[in-house]
Write a protein that holds these residues in place. Structure first.
Motif, PDB file in Angstrom:
ATOM      1  N   LEU A   1      55.697 -90.088  67.605  1.00 45.32           N
ATOM      2  CA  LEU A   1      55.558 -91.069  68.564  1.00 45.32           C
ATOM      3  C   LEU A   1      54.237 -90.457  69.473  1.00 45.32           C
ATOM      4  O   LEU A   1      54.262 -89.354  69.610  1.00 45.32           O
ATOM      5  CB  LEU A   1      56.649 -91.096  69.378  1.00 45.32           C
ATOM      6  CG  LEU A   1      58.110 -91.666  68.810  1.00 45.32           C
ATOM      7  CD1 LEU A   1      59.295 -91.650  69.739  1.00 45.32           C
ATOM      8  CD2 LEU A   1      57.879 -93.262  68.122  1.00 45.32           C
ATOM      9  N   ARG A   2      53.454 -91.247  69.924  1.00 43.26           N
ATOM     10  CA  ARG A   2      52.573 -91.222  70.762  1.00 43.26           C
ATOM     11  C   ARG A   2      52.165 -92.389  71.688  1.00 43.26           C
ATOM     12  O   ARG A   2      52.380 -93.537  70.836  1.00 43.26           O
ATOM     13  CB  ARG A   2      51.346 -90.603  70.020  1.00 43.26           C
ATOM     14  CG  ARG A   2      50.389 -91.561  69.363  1.00 43.26           C
ATOM     15  CD  ARG A   2      49.280 -90.934  68.546  1.00 43.26           C
ATOM     16  NE  ARG A   2      48.430 -92.001  67.762  1.00 43.26           N
ATOM     17  CZ  ARG A   2      47.465 -92.406  68.411  1.00 43.26           C
ATOM     18  NH1 ARG A   2      46.955 -92.396  69.607  1.00 43.26           N
ATOM     19  NH2 ARG A   2      46.754 -93.400  67.610  1.00 43.26           N
ATOM     20  N   PHE A   3      51.997 -92.357  73.029  1.00 40.02           N
ATOM     21  CA  PHE A   3      51.539 -93.411  73.572  1.00 40.02           C
ATOM     22  C   PHE A   3      50.057 -93.676  73.273  1.00 40.02           C
ATOM     23  O   PHE A   3      49.200 -92.743  73.063  1.00 40.02           O
ATOM     24  CB  PHE A   3      51.403 -93.075  75.161  1.00 40.02           C
ATOM     25  CG  PHE A   3      53.065 -93.208  75.379  1.00 40.02           C
ATOM     26  CD1 PHE A   3      53.616 -94.459  75.702  1.00 40.02           C
ATOM     27  CD2 PHE A   3      53.948 -92.192  75.873  1.00 40.02           C
ATOM     28  CE1 PHE A   3      55.031 -94.889  75.971  1.00 40.02           C
ATOM     29  CE2 PHE A   3      55.233 -92.403  76.093  1.00 40.02           C
ATOM     30  CZ  PHE A   3      55.739 -93.526  76.329  1.00 40.02           C
ATOM     31  N   THR A   4      49.510 -94.769  73.531  1.00 37.95           N
ATOM     32  CA  THR A   4      48.372 -95.294  73.148  1.00 37.95           C
ATOM     33  C   THR A   4      47.700 -96.301  74.048  1.00 37.95           C
ATOM     34  O   THR A   4      48.595 -97.085  74.482  1.00 37.95           O
ATOM     35  CB  THR A   4      47.706 -95.410  71.641  1.00 37.95           C
ATOM     36  OG1 THR A   4      46.307 -95.604  71.208  1.00 37.95           O
ATOM     37  CG2 THR A   4      48.817 -96.749  71.223  1.00 37.95           C
ATOM     38  N   ARG A   5      46.560 -96.946  73.913  1.00 36.50           N
ATOM     39  CA  ARG A   5      45.989 -98.219  74.490  1.00 36.50           C
ATOM     40  C   ARG A   5      45.895 -98.870  73.307  1.00 36.50           C
ATOM     41  O   ARG A   5      45.719 -98.715  72.245  1.00 36.50           O
ATOM     42  CB  ARG A   5      44.424 -97.816  75.221  1.00 36.50           C
ATOM     43  CG  ARG A   5      44.524 -97.033  76.639  1.00 36.50           C
ATOM     44  CD  ARG A   5      43.141 -96.680  76.793  1.00 36.50           C
ATOM     45  NE  ARG A   5      42.562 -97.792  77.229  1.00 36.50           N
ATOM     46  CZ  ARG A   5      41.388 -98.476  76.402  1.00 36.50           C
ATOM     47  NH1 ARG A   5      40.972 -97.992  75.516  1.00 36.50           N
ATOM     48  NH2 ARG A   5      40.891 -99.707  76.912  1.00 36.50           N
ATOM     49  N   VAL A   6      46.141-100.105  73.502  1.00 38.09           N
ATOM     50  CA  VAL A   6      46.120-101.232  72.566  1.00 38.09           C
ATOM     51  C   VAL A   6      44.883-101.403  71.826  1.00 38.09           C
ATOM     52  O   VAL A   6      44.873-101.513  70.675  1.00 38.09           O
ATOM     53  CB  VAL A   6      46.683-102.429  72.979  1.00 38.09           C
ATOM     54  CG1 VAL A   6      46.412-103.716  72.082  1.00 38.09           C
ATOM     55  CG2 VAL A   6      47.969-102.647  73.628  1.00 38.09           C
ATOM     56  N   GLN A   7      43.847-101.136  72.448  1.00 42.51           N
ATOM     57  CA  GLN A   7      42.451-101.412  71.962  1.00 42.51           C
ATOM     58  C   GLN A   7      42.184-100.141  71.064  1.00 42.51           C
ATOM     59  O   GLN A   7      41.830-100.389  70.139  1.00 42.51           O
ATOM     60  CB  GLN A   7      41.441-101.481  72.931  1.00 42.51           C
ATOM     61  CG  GLN A   7      40.027-101.685  72.688  1.00 42.51           C
ATOM     62  CD  GLN A   7      39.881-102.850  71.952  1.00 42.51           C
ATOM     63  OE1 GLN A   7      40.424-103.984  72.329  1.00 42.51           O
ATOM     64  NE2 GLN A   7      39.349-102.993  70.450  1.00 42.51           N
ATOM     65  N   ASP A   8      42.721 -99.204  71.736  1.00 41.28           N
ATOM     66  CA  ASP A   8      42.554 -97.849  70.643  1.00 41.28           C
ATOM     67  C   ASP A   8      43.066 -98.199  69.399  1.00 41.28           C
ATOM     68  O   ASP A   8      42.679 -97.648  68.256  1.00 41.28           O
ATOM     69  CB  ASP A   8      42.996 -96.595  71.286  1.00 41.28           C
ATOM     70  CG  ASP A   8      41.925 -96.146  72.434  1.00 41.28           C
ATOM     71  OD1 ASP A   8      40.928 -96.716  72.590  1.00 41.28           O
ATOM     72  OD2 ASP A   8      42.682 -95.442  73.256  1.00 41.28           O
ATOM     73  N   PHE A   9      44.290 -98.688  69.169  1.00 45.16           N
ATOM     74  CA  PHE A   9      45.192 -98.747  68.040  1.00 45.16           C
ATOM     75  C   PHE A   9      44.204 -99.631  67.146  1.00 45.16           C
ATOM     76  O   PHE A   9      43.965 -99.386  66.007  1.00 45.16           O
ATOM     77  CB  PHE A   9      46.510 -99.477  68.436  1.00 45.16           C
ATOM     78  CG  PHE A   9      47.003-100.002  66.995  1.00 45.16           C
ATOM     79  CD1 PHE A   9      47.787 -99.187  66.283  1.00 45.16           C
ATOM     80  CD2 PHE A   9      47.086-101.486  66.827  1.00 45.16           C
ATOM     81  CE1 PHE A   9      48.436 -99.859  65.170  1.00 45.16           C
ATOM     82  CE2 PHE A   9      47.641-102.095  65.874  1.00 45.16           C
ATOM     83  CZ  PHE A   9      48.246-101.172  64.996  1.00 45.16           C
ATOM     84  N   TYR A  10      43.649-101.106  67.594  1.00 42.06           N
ATOM     85  CA  TYR A  10      43.000-101.694  66.844  1.00 42.06           C
ATOM     86  C   TYR A  10      41.686-101.231  66.503  1.00 42.06           C
ATOM     87  O   TYR A  10      41.329-101.233  65.289  1.00 42.06           O
ATOM     88  CB  TYR A  10      42.813-103.011  67.549  1.00 42.06           C
ATOM     89  CG  TYR A  10      43.998-103.985  67.638  1.00 42.06           C
ATOM     90  CD1 TYR A  10      44.193-104.847  66.300  1.00 42.06           C
ATOM     91  CD2 TYR A  10      44.771-104.029  68.793  1.00 42.06           C
ATOM     92  CE1 TYR A  10      45.166-105.717  66.759  1.00 42.06           C
ATOM     93  CE2 TYR A  10      45.842-104.980  68.682  1.00 42.06           C
ATOM     94  CZ  TYR A  10      46.105-105.858  67.568  1.00 42.06           C
ATOM     95  OH  TYR A  10      47.259-106.532  67.607  1.00 42.06           O
ATOM     96  N   ASP A  11      40.994-100.443  67.271  1.00 45.14           N
ATOM     97  CA  ASP A  11      39.909 -99.445  66.834  1.00 45.14           C
ATOM     98  C   ASP A  11      40.239 -98.611  65.440  1.00 45.14           C
ATOM     99  O   ASP A  11      39.455 -98.413  64.610  1.00 45.14           O
ATOM    100  CB  ASP A  11      39.366 -98.930  67.920  1.00 45.14           C
ATOM    101  CG  ASP A  11      38.670 -99.862  69.112  1.00 45.14           C
ATOM    102  OD1 ASP A  11      38.578-100.883  68.657  1.00 45.14           O
ATOM    103  OD2 ASP A  11      38.581 -99.369  70.148  1.00 45.14           O
ATOM    104  N   ASP A  12      41.310 -98.016  65.645  1.00 48.64           N
ATOM    105  CA  ASP A  12      41.826 -97.062  64.716  1.00 48.64           C
ATOM    106  C   ASP A  12      42.055 -97.884  63.301  1.00 48.64           C
ATOM    107  O   ASP A  12      41.555 -97.418  62.150  1.00 48.64           O
ATOM    108  CB  ASP A  12      42.862 -96.491  65.079  1.00 48.64           C
ATOM    109  CG  ASP A  12      42.754 -95.339  66.218  1.00 48.64           C
ATOM    110  OD1 ASP A  12      41.529 -94.971  66.252  1.00 48.64           O
ATOM    111  OD2 ASP A  12      43.826 -94.684  66.771  1.00 48.64           O
ATOM    112  N   VAL A  13      42.874 -98.835  63.518  1.00 43.25           N
ATOM    113  CA  VAL A  13      42.783 -99.771  62.188  1.00 43.25           C
ATOM    114  C   VAL A  13      41.461-100.285  61.723  1.00 43.25           C
ATOM    115  O   VAL A  13      41.277-100.101  60.430  1.00 43.25           O
ATOM    116  CB  VAL A  13      43.642-101.182  62.460  1.00 43.25           C
ATOM    117  CG1 VAL A  13      43.757-101.911  61.145  1.00 43.25           C
ATOM    118  CG2 VAL A  13      45.170-100.659  63.075  1.00 43.25           C
TER     119      VAL A  13
END
Length: 684
Positions: free
Chosen positions: A155-167
């Motif tokens: 588990l880790r907290f993240t920003r939504v935008q960072d998640f999509y950028d990673d994808v």
């Protein structure tokens, strides 16, 4: 906002005003559309999102579909025009998007994540989101404790935008699955009909605000000052598109406030229409001694003259509540013209059981249903059975009273038959037959109206509803065979099956549509239009429109009392666009505005001419930052072609813009299927 019922321009304004606020407050625009709890999504949305700088999309609600499991949770969502946004959702079996932090939630969500073959992470929202509150300190402490717990996903907290950028940076986009078209939600179909007064006022407010902006912009093009912004009433309208207000699934206090607020928006827009039309007359009509009527067309489709007025006009016909007037003239798109009296087309004839003009002959049975609609131009019958059958179905869903219509609703219904049929208008401009029906403690009154200059048959409906848990529908068996029917949606149409071959087809027994639904075979079709309803069905050769529901929760008085709206049947040659369905739908939803004037002679002004490929109008409005005008148009039917724009002296065509009114380059006048384009019109 709701993502089924708002018109395309409403979605644009949601994003325009929202992104401007976000930039002013936080210094940047948002990149992700976050709609976890809406009840389905129009296929017009991906193009609108990209045009407003949003490239990612999130929803959770598709997990609730009651029949078929949506196959993807990390995918490309492709809209009507081919635009794609990166879409993601997750399936938390414990709490949905109101997730807790515990082993069952974490393992269940990871186990359900089907996109792990393409990307090694999924989002999981935690906290109290439905009603607000966010994550609690206890949740944060458990997250730290479980962060690297053996046998659990990390588990880790993240920003939504960072998640999509990673994808985007790690997943092979070419291998991600793609879903093309509408994201249909197989639940909560009743929200297309609950709280009918709110839905009617919403449609009126949308159409009248656009018309007011158009008239003000036409005034600017002929020399008046740039019109004032209507952002304030727009914002009130947009607030009432929230997904538990417009769908009719709110408590009584919210519904009362929504009706009041939307009624005020309609009133403000009506005042703006009148004031701007008067200003247009003052600027463009040379004064004289002849008493005339300045009529304006705020849409792109040419419109025959059909005027409804509260005051008497030269050559008009008195009707209950005012006067009506027609002319054999046609008002072109974005044209204003001075008319001197009416000239009713000959051929209109009526009796207590028949309405007829040069286009159609309509016969009404003793039961109040339409026994025949003979298309005199095509030489064929339009109906395959009795039309405008009004049915009341027992409407007691298994759960979610205001939200749902169960699949088996049609098994328990009763047709409402007429108690009285009476001729109430007999021309020369319009003829009408009044039909009264009673059901339990409720009364349904309809005037079947036929104008002298159209094949469109209107059903002006007034309902005094005093019953609970009934679904009221109008049913139309048509002499047309087609495997798919077309339903207007935001900036285009969506086609859906008329059969039930698969479970996916069968689940679409109640679907969303805006101003029209159409069933066409090669060379001929029939459209069902309306001015404030959104729930349709299409099965075999039958089109149907949901008129009213009466749930008892969460509002025990939902839909109680008076309702007024109009729907119409329109037979046509060719496809729906070739046959004039869009023009008739525009006319039904926004009558041609007019004001009396004293003129020296005939006047016609059309300062902005659009020729070429057939388009729909999104907006003609003042620029947000500057003194130019914004022209937004879209291709509505899936065609291609070129546009020619002719401007008056003193104006030039500026750059093309995105939906945030930021320049994107030189104007491109070529349109591909369902393409939206926005242009800046500048003073030279």
């Amino acid at each position: 906002p709701d993502a089924n019922m708002p018109a395309g321009e409403s979605l644009v304004r949601q994003l325009l005003y929202g992104q401007r606020y976000f930039r002013a407050r936080f210094g940047s625009i948002h990149k992700t559309c976050w709609l976890p709890d809406c009840f389905g999504f129009t296929p017009g949305l991906p193009q609108v999102l990209l045009g407003a700088g949003i490239e990612n999309f999130f929803t959770h609600k598709l997990n609730w579909s009651e029949t078929n499991e949506f196959p993807y949770d990390l995918f490309w969502w492709e809209g009507l025009d081919g635009s794609r946004v990166l879409a993601h959702g997750f399936h938390n079996p414990e709490g949905g998007y109101n997730g807790d932090v515990d082993p069952a939630t974490v393992t269940g969500t990871w186990r359900n994540f089907r996109g792990k073959a393409h990307h090694a992470e999924s989002l999981l929202t935690v906290g109290f989101g439905d009603g607000a509150g966010g994550p609690t300190p206890e949740m944060l402490e458990r997250a730290r404790a479980l962060q690297y717990f053996p046998a659990l996903p990390e588990l880790r907290f993240t920003r939504v935008q960072d998640f999509y950028d990673d994808v985007r940076s790690t997943a092979d986009g070419a291998l991600l699955p793609a879903w093309v078209g509408e994201l249909y939600f197989e639940l909560h179909r009743g929200t297309l009909t609950s709280q009918g007064r709110i839905k009617y006022l919403h449609r009126r407010a949308e159409r009248d605000l656009v018309a007011a902006e158009v008239l003000g912009s036409l005034g600017a093009l002929v020399g008046n000052e740039s019109p004032e912004s209507l952002e304030d009433p727009w914002r009130i309208l947009l607030r009432n598109e929230f997904h538990d207000i417009l769908p009719g699934s709110s408590v009584r206090e919210v519904n009362d406030a929504a009706e009041s607020e939307l009624g005020n928006v309609v009133e403000q827009a009506g005042e703006a229409i009148h004031e701007r039309l008067v200003a247009l007359a003052c600027a463009s009509v040379p004064p004289g001694d002849e008493r005339g009527l300045l009529v304006a067309n705020p849409d792109l489709s040419a419109r025959p003259v059909r005027i409804e007025s509260s005051h008497e006009l030269e050559g008009s016909q008195a009707v209950d509540g005012g006067y009506v007037l027609t002319s054999e003239e046609t008002i072109l798109g974005l044209e204003a013209r001075v008319l001197f009296g009416g000239s009713a087309r000959s051929g209109l004839d009526a009796s207590p059981d028949r309405l007829e003009n040069d286009f159609v002959a309509v016969h009404i049975g003793e039961d109040g249903a339409i026994s025949s609609v003979w298309d005199k131009v095509a030489g064929r019958e339009t109906l395959a059975g009795r039309g405008n059958q009004i049915w009341a179905y027992v409407d007691k869903p298994r759960a979610w009273d205001a939200w749902d219509v169960d699949a088996g609703y049609a098994d328990d219904g009763k047709e409402l038959v007429a108690g009285a049929v009476e001729l109430v208008e007999d021309g020369p401009h319009r003829a009408a037959i009044r039909i009264d029906r009673r059901f339990r403690d409720s009364v349904v009154t309809q005037e079947v109206r036929l104008w002298c200059n159209s094949a469109r048959i209107d059903f002006a409906t007034s309902i005094d509803w005093r019953d609970r848990h009934w679904l009221l529908k109008s049913r139309w068996p048509l002499a047309v065979r087609a495997a798919r029917a077309a339903f207007e949606t935001a900036f285009g149409v969506v086609e859906r099956p008329t059969h039930r071959n698969t479970s996916w087809d069968a689940a679409q027994f109640e679907v969303a549509g805006h101003r029209f639904a159409d069933l066409s075979e090669p060379g001929y079709g029939v459209a069902l239009l309306n001015d404030g309803r959104y729930g349709y069905h299409a099965l075999g050769n039958e089109l149907g429109l949901s008129l009213l529901r009466a749930p008892a929760y969460p509002d025990p008085l939902a839909d109680e009392g008076s309702h007024s709206f109009t729907y119409a049947l329109f037979p046509h040659a060719g496809s729906w666009l070739e046959g004039g369905v869009l023009a008739e739908a525009e006319d039904l939803n926004r009558r041609l505005p007019s004001v009396p004037c004293n003129a020296a002679g005939p006047v016609s002004l059309r300062p902005l001419k659009l020729e070429g490929v057939r388009l729909g109008l999104g907006a003609l409005k003042p620029q947000e930052d500057g003194d130019g005008l914004i022209l937004r148009v879209y291709e509505p039917a899936g065609a291609r072609g070129a546009l020619d724009i002719d401007l008056p002296r003193g104006w030039i065509l500026g750059p093309e813009l995105n939906l945030l009114e930021t320049e994107t380059g030189e104007p491109n006048l070529h349109f591909t299927p369902f393409k939206i384009r926005t242009y800046l019109l500048q003073r030279s």
